[in-house]
Scaffold this motif. Structure first.
Motif, mmCIF file in Angstrom:
data_model
loop_
_atom_site.group_PDB
_atom_site.id
_atom_site.type_symbol
_atom_site.label_atom_id
_atom_site.label_comp_id
_atom_site.label_asym_id
_atom_site.label_seq_id
_atom_site.Cartn_x
_atom_site.Cartn_y
_atom_site.Cartn_z
ATOM 1 N N UNK A 47 0.838 -1.192 0.000
ATOM 2 C CA UNK A 47 0.000 0.000 0.000
ATOM 3 C C UNK A 47 0.873 1.242 0.000
ATOM 4 N N UNK A 48 0.585 2.158 -0.909
ATOM 5 C CA UNK A 48 1.298 3.422 -1.001
ATOM 6 C C UNK A 48 0.521 4.541 -0.326
ATOM 7 N N UNK A 49 -0.751 4.664 -0.668
ATOM 8 C CA UNK A 49 -1.592 5.723 -0.125
ATOM 9 C C UNK A 49 -3.046 5.305 -0.207
ATOM 10 N N UNK A 50 -3.857 5.876 0.666
ATOM 11 C CA UNK A 50 -5.263 5.518 0.733
ATOM 12 C C UNK A 50 -6.080 6.756 1.053
ATOM 13 N N UNK A 51 -7.293 6.817 0.503
ATOM 14 C CA UNK A 51 -8.195 7.920 0.798
ATOM 15 C C UNK A 51 -9.602 7.364 0.958
ATOM 16 N N UNK A 52 -10.266 7.743 2.031
ATOM 17 C CA UNK A 52 -11.603 7.248 2.321
ATOM 18 C C UNK A 52 -12.656 8.092 1.619
ATOM 19 N N UNK A 53 -13.900 7.643 1.711
ATOM 20 C CA UNK A 53 -15.002 8.401 1.137
ATOM 21 C C UNK A 53 -15.145 9.767 1.795
ATOM 22 N N UNK A 54 -14.709 9.876 3.033
ATOM 23 C CA UNK A 54 -14.759 11.141 3.750
ATOM 24 C C UNK A 54 -13.570 12.036 3.511
ATOM 25 N N UNK A 55 -12.593 11.563 2.736
ATOM 26 C CA UNK A 55 -11.444 12.376 2.394
ATOM 27 C C UNK A 55 -10.236 12.203 3.291
ATOM 28 N N UNK A 56 -10.311 11.301 4.258
ATOM 29 C CA UNK A 56 -9.156 11.047 5.110
ATOM 30 C C UNK A 56 -8.085 10.295 4.334
ATOM 31 N N UNK A 57 -6.842 10.692 4.507
ATOM 32 C CA UNK A 57 -5.737 10.087 3.766
ATOM 33 C C UNK A 57 -4.734 9.440 4.697
ATOM 34 N N UNK A 58 -4.031 8.465 4.159
ATOM 35 C CA UNK A 58 -2.938 7.834 4.871
ATOM 36 C C UNK A 58 -1.878 7.427 3.858
ATOM 37 N N UNK A 59 -0.625 7.358 4.313
ATOM 38 C CA UNK A 59 0.492 7.086 3.430
ATOM 39 C C UNK A 59 1.465 6.111 4.053
ATOM 40 N N UNK A 60 2.127 5.358 3.198
ATOM 41 C CA UNK A 60 3.249 4.565 3.654
ATOM 42 C C UNK A 60 4.360 5.502 4.114
ATOM 43 N N UNK A 61 5.093 5.097 5.136
ATOM 44 C CA UNK A 61 6.156 5.938 5.662
ATOM 45 C C UNK A 61 7.176 6.322 4.589
ATOM 46 N N UNK A 62 7.397 5.441 3.648
ATOM 47 C CA UNK A 62 8.404 5.661 2.625
ATOM 48 C C UNK A 62 8.055 6.782 1.649
ATOM 49 N N UNK A 63 6.777 7.185 1.601
ATOM 50 C CA UNK A 63 6.363 8.209 0.642
ATOM 51 C C UNK A 63 5.805 9.457 1.305
ATOM 52 N N UNK A 65 5.268 12.953 2.731
ATOM 53 C CA UNK A 65 5.919 14.205 2.405
ATOM 54 C C UNK A 65 6.285 14.352 0.950
ATOM 55 N N UNK A 66 6.201 13.268 0.186
ATOM 56 C CA UNK A 66 6.549 13.302 -1.233
ATOM 57 C C UNK A 66 5.350 13.035 -2.141
ATOM 58 N N UNK A 67 4.452 12.156 -1.703
ATOM 59 C CA UNK A 67 3.286 11.783 -2.508
ATOM 60 C C UNK A 67 2.022 12.375 -1.902
ATOM 61 N N UNK A 68 1.056 12.676 -2.760
ATOM 62 C CA UNK A 68 -0.238 13.176 -2.314
ATOM 63 C C UNK A 68 -1.345 12.460 -3.068
ATOM 64 N N UNK A 69 -2.245 11.827 -2.336
ATOM 65 C CA UNK A 69 -3.391 11.171 -2.946
ATOM 66 C C UNK A 69 -4.592 12.109 -2.867
ATOM 67 N N UNK A 70 -5.387 12.131 -3.919
ATOM 68 C CA UNK A 70 -6.576 12.966 -3.947
ATOM 69 C C UNK A 70 -7.624 12.319 -4.834
ATOM 70 N N UNK A 71 -8.848 12.810 -4.746
ATOM 71 C CA UNK A 71 -9.921 12.272 -5.573
ATOM 72 C C UNK A 71 -10.828 13.395 -6.025
ATOM 73 N N UNK A 72 -11.383 13.227 -7.208
ATOM 74 C CA UNK A 72 -12.369 14.145 -7.754
ATOM 75 C C UNK A 72 -13.618 13.321 -8.015
ATOM 76 N N UNK A 73 -14.550 13.381 -7.097
ATOM 77 C CA UNK A 73 -15.744 12.546 -7.210
ATOM 78 C C UNK A 73 -16.614 12.928 -8.403
ATOM 79 N N UNK A 74 -16.600 14.195 -8.788
ATOM 80 C CA UNK A 74 -17.374 14.638 -9.936
ATOM 81 C C UNK A 74 -16.864 14.016 -11.229
ATOM 82 N N UNK A 75 -15.565 13.706 -11.276
ATOM 83 C CA UNK A 75 -14.954 13.106 -12.455
ATOM 84 C C UNK A 75 -14.696 11.614 -12.296
#
Length: 117
Positions: A47-63, A65-75
């Motif tokens: 697992x690299x990164x995860x985002x819930x339906x509520x927008x909460x995010x989590x990341x692997x320690x290795x990434x 500060x460098x990676x950002x997960x996001x979602x566009x529900x409209x798209x």
């Protein structure tokens, strides 16, 4: 059912950036927990990164500060912005959709990310 298609992978130099996209088809995209996973040759998928339906995010320690997960529900699209890339980030990156309320999980076909000089 959910169909996922990743794009945006490629070859980049160390320190460079890439933006991965995951286009999702299916109902109730906004309710899915979405994630990015990666698998390097000879290693298990992680697992690299995860985002819930509520927008909460989590990341692997290795990434962090460098990676950002996001979602566009409209798209119906999931993104992974990857900055300050390192050779150890080289892997096939997979998009995952988790329909938590149904106990079902779906995977894309993967996109190759190679970080090398």
């Amino acid at each position: 059912q959910v169909q996922l298609v990743e794009s945006g992978g490629g070859l980049v130099q160390p320190g460079g950036s890439l933006r991965l996209s995951c286009a999702a088809s299916g109902s109730r995209f906004s309710m899915n927990t979405m994630g990015w996973y990666r698998q390097a040759p000879g290693k298990e998928r992680e697992l690299v990164a995860r985002i819930t339906s509520g927008g909460s995010t989590s990341y692997a320690d290795s990434v962090k500060g460098r990676f950002t997960i996001s979602r566009d529900n409209a798209k119906n699209t999931l993104y992974l912005q990857m900055n300050s890339l390192k050779p150890e980030d080289t892997a096939v990156y997979y998009c995952n959709a988790d329909q938590v309320w149904l106990g079902r999980s779906y995977w894309g076909q993967g996109t190759q990310v190679t970080v090398s000089s």
